[in-house]
Design a protein around this motif. Structure first.
Motif, short mmCIF file in Angstrom:
data_model
loop_
_atom_site.label_atom_id
_atom_site.label_comp_id
_atom_site.label_asym_id
_atom_site.label_seq_id
_atom_site.Cartn_x
_atom_site.Cartn_y
_atom_site.Cartn_z
N ALA A 29 0.80 -1.24 0.20
CA ALA A 29 -0.14 0.01 -0.01
C ALA A 29 0.90 0.95 -0.03
CB ALA A 29 -1.19 0.29 1.10
N VAL A 30 2.20 0.97 0.59
CA VAL A 30 2.32 2.28 1.00
C VAL A 30 3.68 2.24 -0.11
CG1 VAL A 30 4.97 3.45 1.86
CG2 VAL A 30 3.31 2.35 3.23
N LYS A 58 3.06 -1.36 12.10
CA LYS A 58 2.65 -2.83 12.93
C LYS A 58 3.62 -3.48 11.39
CE LYS A 58 -0.48 -4.54 13.97
NZ LYS A 58 -1.78 -5.39 14.58
N ASN A 59 2.52 -3.67 10.72
CA ASN A 59 2.51 -4.70 9.79
C ASN A 59 3.60 -4.54 8.86
OD1 ASN A 59 0.10 -6.18 10.73
ND2 ASN A 59 -1.06 -5.53 9.68
N GLY A 60 3.82 -3.87 8.30
CA GLY A 60 5.21 -3.35 8.13
C GLY A 60 6.31 -2.87 8.12
N LYS A 61 6.57 -2.88 8.94
CA LYS A 61 7.90 -2.85 10.02
C LYS A 61 8.93 -4.41 9.15
CE LYS A 61 10.31 -1.82 14.24
NZ LYS A 61 11.08 -0.98 13.75
N TRP A 71 13.54 -5.71 4.30
CA TRP A 71 12.41 -5.26 5.07
C TRP A 71 11.91 -3.87 5.29
CZ3 TRP A 71 15.31 -8.82 7.49
CH2 TRP A 71 15.80 -8.63 8.46
N GLY A 72 10.65 -2.98 4.90
CA GLY A 72 11.03 -1.96 5.59
C GLY A 72 10.18 -0.92 4.91
N VAL A 115 9.89 7.61 7.98
CA VAL A 115 8.65 7.00 8.16
C VAL A 115 8.29 7.41 9.07
CG1 VAL A 115 7.77 5.08 7.77
CG2 VAL A 115 8.73 5.17 6.15
N ASN A 116 7.24 7.94 9.35
CA ASN A 116 6.65 7.62 10.49
C ASN A 116 5.20 7.33 11.01
OD1 ASN A 116 8.66 9.26 12.73
ND2 ASN A 116 8.04 10.95 11.05
N TYR A 117 4.53 6.87 12.36
CA TYR A 117 2.87 6.27 12.60
C TYR A 117 2.70 8.04 12.75
CZ TYR A 117 4.02 5.59 17.05
OH TYR A 117 4.23 5.08 18.57
#
Length: 430
Positions: A29-30, A58-61, A71-72, A115-117
């Protein structure tokens, strides 16, 4: 009898959310949103600022991105800009090559991607801001992994679209349906409108085959195969389904290049719907039409549950969504009555409710394979009239009431879980 308008609205919604995806749908999605940013740029992007919901973060970490062995969400965003084509949707990373990965690493090394949430967003929310010397482009994706909500160029909104509601197909009406209604739809929907399910069966079976050569994963599937060869487990339908789903999850969570047919926007839930029902159908010589209709029922039941619990939640969607859908559908496929179909789903929820989602990663193969095995056993037990009693624990008087209780548990009881999990993830040295 459910009217045809509801039938075709259901069919349209399920069709839209049962689509091929390459890689875990959160980093995808990102990447997709970033590819849309790039589409509206006419110069080099100097900086990419990515902000996401806690669920996406959480799911993309920790989940591996296809073709990269890494990953990332920062890497996913960079690859979306460099190699992504927005027209490919959730297959946006299908053309990634080594040169693209090198360029993405350069962007990251130069500190051009952050990247930030952020708090108080929908479960599915991605905001990507691209900055150049003379241009800024902001893209917001929300409510579905492939739904672009808005695009701004130099601060001016050039595109904005509400999800589904503009077309009169808001899925909220599904919450007003009963399981009996959805069974009636299953039995009445024209078979020729369900061809996408045949594609999904073949696609997800191929993913399981590819899992035999999975790299960068936990290799749960291959481990289970070795246990079977050594006589430590036996190859009945529940175990076979466990092995196949583990293989498919190993492939997917390990960054494999084979697409998955999703369910409610989730690849793992797609695996958890398609494969166990197919295994039981093959083991019991069920005709193709009944198999296809059973999977359609499972897709509807999964969607029904997720409308209550949220598209992404602190509970494992493979257990409480796909597991419920698969179990109820298997009970229907084997000729179960209304009580047995609802009972199969209640058996699952009496067993698996509370399994946490601590992010997408290789251990999803464990949770997914456990969920599908228990889904099949729950259906088999229900057919034998072994069904949990009503009004005990979270189990309601009906399956519909149980799912409403599940909503309370997810949204009130587990409301702080994601923040706690993210705190743990950020404290990790990995």
């Amino acid at each position: 009898m459910v009217n045809k308008d509801i039938m075709y609205r259901l069919l349209n919604i399920i069709n839209e959310e049962t689509v091929p995806a390459l890689g875990c749908t959160e980093p995808v999605a990102v990447a997709y949103a970033a590819s849309v940013v790039n589409r509206h740029f006419n110069e080099e992007i100097d900086r990419l600022e990515i902000k996401v919901s806690k669920n996406i973060f959480k799911n993309g970490k920790s989940v591996i991105i296809p073709y990269t062995k890494e990953w990332g969400l920062d890497l996913a965003g960079a690859l979306g800009v460099i190699a992504g084509n927005p027209e490919d949707g959730l297959m946006v990373l299908k053309d990634v090559k080594e040169d693209h990965i090198r360029k993405a690493h350069r962007m990251l090394k130069e500190g051009r991607v952050t990247v930030n949430y952020i708090e108080n967003t929908p479960e599915v929310y991605v905001e990507v801001l691209g900055k150049g010397e003379n241009r800024t482009v902001e893209v917001v994706l929300k409510d579905a992994h492939n739904h672009i909500y808005s695009i701004k160029v130099n601060g001016e909104t050039i595109y904005k679209k509400l999800l589904e509601k503009e077309a009169g197909s808001d899925p909220g009406f599904i919450k007003n349906l009963s399981f009996e209604d959805m069974i009636q739809v299953t039995e009445g929907v024209p078979l020729d409108s369900l061809l996408f399910i045949v594609e999904g069966i073949n696609m997800n079976k191929e993913a399981a085959k590819r899992g035999l050569e999975a790299e960068n994963s936990l290799n749960v599937g291959r481990g289970l195969i070795e246990l079977e060869k050594k006589g430590k487990i036996h190859l009945d339908a529940p175990t076979k389904a466990r092995i196949l789903t583990a293989l498919a999850a190993d492939m997917r969570m390990g960054g494999g290049s084979c697409p998955i047919m999703t369910s409610s926007g989730s690849g793992n839930q797609g695996i958890g719907v398609f494969l166990p029902i197919t295994v039981v159908a093959e083991e019991n010589n069920i005709e193709d039409e009944r198999l296809i209709r059973a999977i359609f029922l499972a897709l509807m039941l999964n969607k029904y549950v997720k409308l209550y619990t949220g598209k992404l939640s602190a509970m494992c969607g493979c257990a409480i969504g796909a597991g419920v859908g698969a179990s109820g559908a298997i009970a229907w496929m084997l000729g179960g009555n209304q009580r047995q179909i609802g009972g199969a789903c209640n058996n699952v929820l009496a067993n698996l409710t509370g399994i946490i989602c601590d992010g997408a990663k290789d251990t999803c193969a464990l949770k997914l394979s456990t969920s599908v095995e228990e889904a099949i056993l729950s259906a088999f037990l229900a057919i034998e009239d072994v069904i949990v009693r009503p009004n005990i624990g979270i189990i309601g008087d009906t399956i519909e009431e149980t799912i409403k209780n599940l909503e309370l548990l997810c949204k009130e009881g587990f409301c702080k879980m994601d923040s706690t999990i993210i705190h743990i993830l950020n404290s990790s040295t990995n």
